[in-house]
Design a protein around this motif. Structure first.
Motif, PDB file in Angstrom:
ATOM      1  N   UNK A 137     -77.726  -2.937 -13.368  1.00 22.79           N
ATOM      2  CA  UNK A 137     -77.153  -1.955 -12.461  1.00 22.79           C
ATOM      3  C   UNK A 137     -75.847  -2.476 -11.869  1.00 22.79           C
ATOM      4  N   UNK A 138     -74.954  -1.555 -11.581  1.00 25.49           N
ATOM      5  CA  UNK A 138     -73.759  -1.868 -10.806  1.00 25.49           C
ATOM      6  C   UNK A 138     -74.023  -1.357  -9.402  1.00 25.49           C
ATOM      7  N   UNK A 139     -74.050  -2.258  -8.429  1.00 24.65           N
ATOM      8  CA  UNK A 139     -74.331  -1.896  -7.049  1.00 24.65           C
ATOM      9  C   UNK A 139     -73.045  -2.058  -6.250  1.00 24.65           C
ATOM     10  N   UNK A 140     -72.664  -0.985  -5.540  1.00 22.10           N
ATOM     11  CA  UNK A 140     -71.423  -1.010  -4.774  1.00 22.10           C
ATOM     12  C   UNK A 140     -71.679  -0.706  -3.312  1.00 22.10           C
ATOM     13  N   UNK A 141     -70.833  -1.245  -2.482  1.00 16.81           N
ATOM     14  CA  UNK A 141     -70.840  -0.986  -1.046  1.00 16.81           C
ATOM     15  C   UNK A 141     -69.388  -0.859  -0.650  1.00 16.81           C
ATOM     16  N   UNK A 142     -69.021   0.222   0.001  1.00 20.80           N
ATOM     17  CA  UNK A 142     -67.625   0.464   0.353  1.00 20.80           C
ATOM     18  C   UNK A 142     -67.473   0.635   1.851  1.00 20.80           C
ATOM     19  N   UNK A 143     -66.323   0.170   2.349  1.00 22.83           N
ATOM     20  CA  UNK A 143     -66.023   0.302   3.765  1.00 22.83           C
ATOM     21  C   UNK A 143     -64.508   0.289   3.929  1.00 22.83           C
ATOM     22  N   UNK A 144     -64.014   1.084   4.838  1.00 26.02           N
ATOM     23  CA  UNK A 144     -62.593   1.055   5.195  1.00 26.02           C
ATOM     24  C   UNK A 144     -62.418   0.100   6.361  1.00 26.02           C
ATOM     25  N   UNK A 145     -61.490  -0.840   6.224  1.00 22.23           N
ATOM     26  CA  UNK A 145     -61.268  -1.859   7.252  1.00 22.23           C
ATOM     27  C   UNK A 145     -59.768  -2.021   7.481  1.00 22.23           C
ATOM     28  N   UNK A 158     -76.013   1.770  -0.324  1.00 24.56           N
ATOM     29  CA  UNK A 158     -75.392   1.226  -1.521  1.00 24.56           C
ATOM     30  C   UNK A 158     -75.357   2.290  -2.606  1.00 24.56           C
ATOM     31  N   UNK A 159     -74.298   2.293  -3.385  1.00 25.55           N
ATOM     32  CA  UNK A 159     -74.237   3.129  -4.581  1.00 25.55           C
ATOM     33  C   UNK A 159     -74.787   2.324  -5.735  1.00 25.55           C
ATOM     34  N   UNK A 160     -75.671   2.926  -6.523  1.00 27.04           N
ATOM     35  CA  UNK A 160     -76.298   2.211  -7.634  1.00 27.04           C
ATOM     36  C   UNK A 160     -76.051   3.006  -8.917  1.00 27.04           C
ATOM     37  N   UNK A 161     -75.351   2.385  -9.852  1.00 29.93           N
ATOM     38  CA  UNK A 161     -75.040   3.001 -11.140  1.00 29.93           C
ATOM     39  C   UNK A 161     -75.863   2.314 -12.221  1.00 29.93           C
ATOM     40  N   UNK A 162     -76.503   3.100 -13.069  1.00 32.07           N
ATOM     41  CA  UNK A 162     -77.293   2.531 -14.158  1.00 32.07           C
ATOM     42  C   UNK A 162     -77.436   3.524 -15.292  1.00 32.07           C
ATOM     43  N   UNK A 163     -78.261   3.181 -16.276  1.00 33.12           N
ATOM     44  CA  UNK A 163     -78.475   4.054 -17.423  1.00 33.12           C
ATOM     45  C   UNK A 163     -79.003   5.424 -17.008  1.00 33.12           C
TER      46      UNK A 163
END
Length: 65
Positions: free
Chosen positions: A4-12, A38-43
């Motif tokens: 999985x590709x796990x992402x976490x985003x924040x504006x700073x 978290x955003x989780x991208x997978x199959x």
């Protein structure tokens, strides 16, 4: 096991990229932080997972559903 590709985003706001990264890390490591989604991208596609329901997570230990 899946990958999985796990992402976490924040504006700073910061003076430079290093300061922005340090601030983000501080927010992420704060046990009282509300930055728990978290955003989780997978199959199987994409999902947003909010880990706020987890009471305590040890570093390096997977969260069980």
């Amino acid at each position: 096991m899946n990958s999985y590709l796990v992402t976490w985003e924040i504006d700073i706001d910061a003076d430079d990229p290093e300061e922005a990264a340090r601030k983000a890390l501080g927010i992420q490591r704060d046990p009282d932080s509300t930055a728990t989604v978290f955003g989780v991208h997978g199959d199987g596609g994409y999902a947003e997972v909010d880990t706020a329901a987890v009471e305590h997570v040890e570093p390096g230990v997977a969260i069980q559903p």
